[in-house]
Design a protein around this motif. Structure first.
Motif, mmCIF file in Angstrom:
data_model
loop_
_atom_site.group_PDB
_atom_site.id
_atom_site.type_symbol
_atom_site.label_atom_id
_atom_site.label_comp_id
_atom_site.label_asym_id
_atom_site.label_seq_id
_atom_site.Cartn_x
_atom_site.Cartn_y
_atom_site.Cartn_z
ATOM 1 N N TYR A 62 -5.374 3.996 -0.132
ATOM 2 C CA TYR A 62 -5.916 2.844 -0.856
ATOM 3 C C TYR A 62 -6.878 2.052 0.020
ATOM 4 O O TYR A 62 -7.955 1.638 -0.442
ATOM 5 C CB TYR A 62 -4.785 1.935 -1.331
ATOM 6 C CG TYR A 62 -5.275 0.648 -1.949
ATOM 7 C CD1 TYR A 62 -5.793 0.626 -3.243
ATOM 8 C CD2 TYR A 62 -5.252 -0.556 -1.230
ATOM 9 C CE1 TYR A 62 -6.263 -0.553 -3.802
ATOM 10 C CE2 TYR A 62 -5.711 -1.721 -1.775
ATOM 11 C CZ TYR A 62 -6.218 -1.723 -3.067
ATOM 12 O OH TYR A 62 -6.683 -2.889 -3.608
ATOM 13 N N LYS A 63 -6.522 1.851 1.287
ATOM 14 C CA LYS A 63 -7.385 1.087 2.187
ATOM 15 C C LYS A 63 -8.737 1.775 2.378
ATOM 16 O O LYS A 63 -9.784 1.129 2.344
ATOM 17 C CB LYS A 63 -6.705 0.889 3.543
ATOM 18 C CG LYS A 63 -5.599 -0.140 3.525
ATOM 19 C CD LYS A 63 -5.082 -0.412 4.929
ATOM 20 C CE LYS A 63 -4.038 -1.511 4.926
ATOM 21 N NZ LYS A 63 -3.565 -1.841 6.277
ATOM 22 N N SER B 120 5.649 -1.477 9.686
ATOM 23 C CA SER B 120 5.951 -2.273 8.494
ATOM 24 C C SER B 120 7.412 -2.688 8.440
ATOM 25 O O SER B 120 7.742 -3.729 7.857
ATOM 26 C CB SER B 120 5.588 -1.474 7.238
ATOM 27 O OG SER B 120 6.270 -0.233 7.213
ATOM 28 N N THR C 279 0.338 11.383 -4.110
ATOM 29 C CA THR C 279 -0.865 10.855 -3.465
ATOM 30 C C THR C 279 -2.108 11.159 -4.292
ATOM 31 O O THR C 279 -3.188 11.359 -3.749
ATOM 32 C CB THR C 279 -1.010 11.445 -2.047
ATOM 33 O OG1 THR C 279 -0.958 12.878 -2.128
ATOM 34 C CG2 THR C 279 0.093 10.944 -1.135
ATOM 35 N N ASP D 145 3.264 2.805 12.410
ATOM 36 C CA ASP D 145 3.808 2.205 11.203
ATOM 37 C C ASP D 145 4.878 1.199 11.621
ATOM 38 O O ASP D 145 6.016 1.569 11.922
ATOM 39 C CB ASP D 145 4.416 3.295 10.310
ATOM 40 C CG ASP D 145 4.979 2.741 9.006
ATOM 41 O OD1 ASP D 145 4.842 1.514 8.789
ATOM 42 O OD2 ASP D 145 5.537 3.509 8.220
ATOM 43 N N ARG E 50 -0.006 6.556 0.824
ATOM 44 C CA ARG E 50 -0.635 5.853 -0.299
ATOM 45 C C ARG E 50 -1.338 4.582 0.168
ATOM 46 O O ARG E 50 -2.426 4.247 -0.302
ATOM 47 C CB ARG E 50 0.409 5.523 -1.373
ATOM 48 C CG ARG E 50 0.766 6.703 -2.267
ATOM 49 C CD ARG E 50 1.582 6.249 -3.461
ATOM 50 N NE ARG E 50 2.910 5.824 -3.046
ATOM 51 C CZ ARG E 50 3.963 6.632 -2.959
ATOM 52 N NH1 ARG E 50 3.826 7.917 -3.212
ATOM 53 N NH2 ARG E 50 5.135 6.160 -2.600
ATOM 54 N N GLN E 51 -0.710 3.849 1.088
ATOM 55 C CA GLN E 51 -1.318 2.620 1.594
ATOM 56 C C GLN E 51 -2.643 2.903 2.308
ATOM 57 O O GLN E 51 -3.640 2.212 2.078
ATOM 58 C CB GLN E 51 -0.347 1.910 2.540
ATOM 59 C CG GLN E 51 0.859 1.314 1.865
ATOM 60 C CD GLN E 51 1.846 0.739 2.873
ATOM 61 O OE1 GLN E 51 1.658 0.848 4.091
ATOM 62 N NE2 GLN E 51 2.910 0.131 2.375
ATOM 63 N N GLU F 206 4.795 6.653 0.932
ATOM 64 C CA GLU F 206 4.326 5.290 0.727
ATOM 65 C C GLU F 206 3.247 4.924 1.744
ATOM 66 O O GLU F 206 2.239 4.301 1.405
ATOM 67 C CB GLU F 206 5.499 4.316 0.840
ATOM 68 C CG GLU F 206 5.129 2.847 0.659
ATOM 69 C CD GLU F 206 4.467 2.567 -0.678
ATOM 70 O OE1 GLU F 206 3.618 1.654 -0.741
ATOM 71 O OE2 GLU F 206 4.769 3.273 -1.656
ATOM 72 N N ARG F 207 3.448 5.325 2.995
ATOM 73 C CA ARG F 207 2.458 5.027 4.041
ATOM 74 C C ARG F 207 1.142 5.738 3.761
ATOM 75 O O ARG F 207 0.066 5.161 3.939
ATOM 76 C CB ARG F 207 3.016 5.459 5.401
ATOM 77 C CG ARG F 207 2.116 5.142 6.588
ATOM 78 C CD ARG F 207 1.865 3.670 6.724
ATOM 79 N NE ARG F 207 1.229 3.365 7.987
ATOM 80 C CZ ARG F 207 0.570 2.244 8.230
ATOM 81 N NH1 ARG F 207 0.468 1.329 7.292
ATOM 82 N NH2 ARG F 207 0.028 2.037 9.410
ATOM 83 N N ASP G 226 1.073 -8.651 9.291
ATOM 84 C CA ASP G 226 0.370 -7.385 9.144
ATOM 85 C C ASP G 226 0.514 -6.459 10.341
ATOM 86 O O ASP G 226 0.109 -5.312 10.293
ATOM 87 C CB ASP G 226 -1.139 -7.628 8.912
ATOM 88 C CG ASP G 226 -1.389 -8.216 7.541
ATOM 89 O OD1 ASP G 226 -0.528 -8.021 6.663
ATOM 90 O OD2 ASP G 226 -2.424 -8.867 7.351
#
Length: 467
Positions: free
Chosen positions: A160-161, A243, A186, A241, A156-157, A153-154, A249
């Motif tokens: 995307y950024k 989160s 991914t 990380d 992917r984030q 998940e990290r 944020d």
């Protein structure tokens, strides 16, 4: 959307670049001087200088809020033309209002002001276009390949950024997934689970950087990857990380030369708060002037509809829990309420007058809150304030309720334009309202405020839950 490496390794884009800020100040001041020299006569040079000073001060405060000092790698219309023009127009309008108020009976020369506004607008947009073009050329010549180490998940984030950042100078070449096998999707980017194969790929394709996007608890894994590349000329960057711990944020902040990550705190910088307050005062002043005939008509209607005062006041909490008196047009008949108990209005509530019912349906009863904004107690956009008795109830049963008061409460808000308004007869309704308020805090921008204002005008004034 900021680049991950910049967010943790470099100065935050939100605070901008000192040289860029100085350039804008110089261009605005120089444009004022050139415009004055072009005028046949100087009408009131002393007052003109005060106007320029106000404009420079407001530019310093407002420009960061419009994102004018964030990294731009291509000359985009929005970032290089529209944003600086709107920011300059707001700064100039605010400076003019301040000068007219402080330097009465000052009236600036129209020709001089128009020349100054035009020259300054051209100067700050051209400067941004040139800087963006130079950054684009540098990025094209030096695009850096990076490898990301993190959970599915990290990864992917961060992918995307990087991919969604216009003109990004980074290209994600590969990832190493530390998560479970089911999480590791991914896309087309090569993903590894074998460390030696991952290291071989980084060396073979000369990947310049490795980003360790790992939780603070995985110290052992961090040290293992540092050891893995100890003989390679590869930049290794740690992107914590947080989160699972950070309320918002978790951005990097500077504390007297020491870097820190915000886990719980206001997500808006002091520059953003100052710019938001300046906009609030200007907007509220213009609204009161423009709506003064309507305000007078409503006041007369309320006075004639039933016995009692025109305005209703109630204690509410503002920023940081500071208590203030909120203003509304009275919509109910005067009645005695039990001490310490606030009964919310319900459908067909007998306490509401006929005029009051119309005012509540259309939200016109909220208009006097522009005076709260002028007093510095409220904002145009923000979380709606609740009765203090309701605060005491909900802050213990609704997750993160108290963090709504990190900023000033608003006349309208993200929750209200999404239907979370009126009576909160169930905990789920209040939880939904709070979630929308926290989303607003995490994603605040001037453009977001404008979106909410427009949505309020077109769909937020009348709602089935308003009674």
């Amino acid at each position: 959307m900021h680049l991950p490496a910049q967010s943790y390794a470099n100065t935050s884009p939100r605070h901008g670049n000192a040289l860029a800020r100085a350039s804008d100040i110089f261009l605005i001041a120089l444009s004022a001087l050139i415009s004055a020299r072009a005028a046949a006569t100087a009408v009131s040079p002393g007052y003109d200088n005060a106007l320029v000073a106000f404009a420079l001060l407001l530019s310093v405060l407002l420009f960061p809020a419009f994102g004018l000092y964030q990294a731009v790698y291509r000359p985009y219309l929005l970032r290089c033309v529209l944003a600086p023009v709107f920011a300059w127009v707001f700064a100039l309008a605010g400076a003019l209002l301040a000068a007219l108020f402080v330097c009465e009976p000052y009236r600036p020369d129209t020709g001089w002001m128009l020349r100054w506004a035009l020259l300054s607008g051209i100067g700050i947009t051209v400067r941004r276009h040139v800087c963006a073009e130079l950054a684009r050329r540098r990025a094209e010549q030096g695009t850096r390949a990076v490898a990301i180490v993190g959970s599915g998940e990290r990864c992917r984030q961060l992918l995307y950024k990087v991919e969604s950042t216009p003109g990004s100078m980074y290209l994600v070449s590969t990832t190493f997934d530390t998560g479970v096998a089911e999480e590791s999707a991914t896309g087309s980017t090569p993903a590894f689970r074998d460390r030696l194969a991952f290291a071989d790929y980084v060396r073979r394709y000369q990947v310049k950087e490795v980003w360790l996007a790992l939780p603070l608890s995985e110290e052992k894994t961090i040290l293992e990857f540092i050891e893995l590349f100890r003989t390679d000329l590869v930049d290794i960057r740690f992107i914590p990380d947080v989160s699972g711990m950070a309320l918002f944020d978790g951005e990097m902040v500077d504390l007297a030369g020491t870097s820190a990550i915000n886990l719980v705190g206001s997500p808006l910088s002091s520059d953003a708060l100052a710019a938001k307050e300046i906009f609030d005062r200007i907007f509220a002043f213009c609204a009161v002037v423009a709506l003064s005939p309507l305000l007078a008509a409503i006041a007369l209607a309320v006075k004639l509809s039933s016995r009692g005062p025109v305005l209703f006041t109630q204690k509410r909490k503002g920023a940081n829990g500071k208590v203030f008196d909120i203003y509304k047009f009275r919509s109910m008949r005067v009645h005695d309420a039990a001490e310490g108990v606030v009964k919310q209005a319900t459908r067909n509530d007998p306490r509401i007058t006929r005029v009051g019912a119309f005012l509540r349906r259309t939200s016109l009863d909220e208009l006097p809150q522009f005076f709260n904004v002028l007093r510095g107690e409220m904002s145009v956009v923000g979380p709606r304030p609740h009765a203090i008795e309701h605060d005491r109830l909900y802050q213990n049963i609704v997750d993160n309720y108290i963090h709504r008061y990190r900023i000033k409460p608003g006349i309208t808000g993200w929750a209200q334009v999404n239907g979370f308004r009126g009576e909160t007869d169930r905990i789920e309704k209040m939880q939904g309202r709070v979630e929308h308020d926290l989303f607003y805090l995490s994603n605040w921008s001037f453009a977001f405020d404008m979106r909410i204002v427009v949505a309020t005008v077109f769909k937020g004034l009348v709602h089935s839950n308003a009674y």
